[in-house]
Design a protein around this motif. Structure first.
Motif, PDB file in Angstrom:
ATOM      1  N   THR A 168       0.828  -1.212   0.000  1.00 51.95           N
ATOM      2  CA  THR A 168       0.000   0.000   0.000  1.00 51.95           C
ATOM      3  C   THR A 168       0.859   1.257   0.000  1.00 51.95           C
ATOM      4  N   PHE A 169       1.896   1.255   0.810  1.00 49.54           N
ATOM      5  CA  PHE A 169       2.758   2.430   0.948  1.00 49.54           C
ATOM      6  C   PHE A 169       4.013   2.204   0.121  1.00 49.54           C
ATOM      7  N   ARG A 170       4.013   2.782  -1.072  1.00 50.27           N
ATOM      8  CA  ARG A 170       5.074   2.559  -2.047  1.00 50.27           C
ATOM      9  C   ARG A 170       5.146   3.768  -2.974  1.00 50.27           C
ATOM     10  N   LYS A 234      -7.688   6.195   3.971  1.00 53.68           N
ATOM     11  CA  LYS A 234      -7.271   4.855   4.359  1.00 53.68           C
ATOM     12  C   LYS A 234      -6.801   4.077   3.139  1.00 53.68           C
ATOM     13  N   GLY A 235      -6.017   3.033   3.381  1.00 54.53           N
ATOM     14  CA  GLY A 235      -5.649   2.096   2.327  1.00 54.53           C
ATOM     15  C   GLY A 235      -4.998   2.772   1.130  1.00 54.53           C
ATOM     16  N   GLU A 236      -5.442   2.388  -0.070  1.00 58.82           N
ATOM     17  CA  GLU A 236      -4.860   2.901  -1.299  1.00 58.82           C
ATOM     18  C   GLU A 236      -4.990   4.413  -1.408  1.00 58.82           C
ATOM     19  N   VAL A 241      -1.858   9.562  -1.482  1.00 61.61           N
ATOM     20  CA  VAL A 241      -1.505  10.889  -0.966  1.00 61.61           C
ATOM     21  C   VAL A 241      -0.022  10.931  -0.606  1.00 61.61           C
ATOM     22  N   TYR A 242       0.467   9.905   0.073  1.00 66.82           N
ATOM     23  CA  TYR A 242       1.897   9.850   0.389  1.00 66.82           C
ATOM     24  C   TYR A 242       2.736   9.977  -0.877  1.00 66.82           C
TER      25      TYR A 242
END
Length: 335
Positions: A168-170, A234-236, A241-242
């Motif tokens: 998810t965080f990539r 949340k999630g994707e 956003v990151y």
């Protein structure tokens, strides 16, 4: 396989690093074949915690808690929070002579001093009493262990780090944004004790994005109309956003770790923060970001020196599997 009971006052629908850690740990333990029982607030009547209404204060008959414990027949008991549920499970264990673990997640002394003017010493005395009977107190970082030891905590202390979902965080190639750059991102509770004011008042070019919600949101939106408040993601949606931002800013001086910091790193974002417990354990070299007592200087240095590839590599080291294995290794049998 073990039968593991987890007692926590922090659970859904709260959005926090503690909830994410406990939920993911329980899921993995079950996937590995262990039986897990979570005693959490939804099973009991509750009232909102003053100054922190997202956290319920449970009002329960002790017999209901004791019945849950006895019916489950645990091999191990972990008490994750110091609220009513944690208190009554601790009391049961002490009465019947069971051993148990605890974990230290939240700086309640600092929060209560800021929000309700409760002297830190009063809360720390309670916490030392609470954790003092634990066979093992788990903490996330070496700096927190050192600090708690200096404050007189004497239970055996063991490491229980944190994890990140690297799927998810990539980094996402070609992630576009219409916001002027650089895009500075904050993710967390929108409340003064989190230091968000220090982030919003920075005199920096570009755009400040705020993800999250909390009691100070309306006030801060009025005070800082140039900032963009996105609410919860949340999630994707959160991962996107990151990956659209240029820098993650972590202005808290009171968190004990900061899962959002490793989520940012895994997304390829350098981090700007104060040199305090949590960030100082994670941001250990210039290519990961910058720590400074002046948050503005930290932002400037991190924008210049941060290396997205190095950030991604570092963030990916924090796996939930490793985190959960640490938790499992730290458990003690009840007898």
């Amino acid at each position: 396989m073990a039968r593991i009971l987890i007692a926590t006052d922090a659970w859904h629908p709260q959005v926090s690093g503690v909830v994410r850690t406990l939920e993911t740990t329980a899921q993995l333990l079950r996937a590995w074949g262990h039986a897990v029982e979570v005693i959490e607030p939804s099973a009991f009547p509750s009232v909102p915690t003053p100054f922190y209404p997202e956290i319920p204060l449970c009002v329960m008959r002790t017999g209901r808690v004791y019945e849950r414990i006895l019916r489950f027949r645990p091999d191990n008991v972990h008490i994750s929070t110091e609220g009513p549920i944690g208190f009554w499970v601790r009391r049961f264990c002490r009465r019947v002579g069971w051993r148990f673990n605890t974990s230290y997640h939240t700086r309640f002394p600092e929060y209560l001093k800021q929000l309700a003017r409760v002297p830190e010493g009063v809360t720390y005395r309670f916490l030392k009493w609470f954790h003092g009977a634990s066979s093992c107190m788990m903490v996330a970082t070496p700096s927190l262990e050192k600090e708690l030891f200096s404050r007189g905590f004497r239970s055996p202390i063991r490491r229980w780090s944190r994890g990140v979902d690297v799927g998810t965080f990539r980094p996402r190639a070609g992630t576009a944004t219409n916001y002027p750059r650089p895009v500075l991102l904050y993710v967390g509770r929108v409340s003064h004790e989190k230091g968000i004011d220090d982030f919003l008042k920075l005199n920096t070019p570009g755009t400040k994005l705020v993800v999250g919600d909390g009691p100070a949101r309306a006030e801060l939106e009025r005070t800082y109309p140039e900032a963009v408040f996105l609410g919860y993601r949340k999630g994707e949606a959160l991962g996107e956003v990151y990956s659209a931002a240029d820098l993650f800013v972590f202005p808290s001086r009171t968190d004990t770790f900061g899962i959002v910091v490793i989520e940012a790193l895994a997304s390829g974002l350098p981090v700007a923060a104060y040199p305090v417990t949590g960030p100082m354990d994670i941001i250990t070299r210039d290519e990961l970001g910058a720590l400074d007592t002046d948050l503005g200087r930290a932002v400037q240095r991190a924008l210049v020196n941060g290396n997205p590839a190095a950030c991604r590599e570092e963030g990916a080291r924090y796996t939930w599997e490793r985190c959960t294995q640490q938790f499992l290794d730290n458990l003690v049998p009840i007898r």
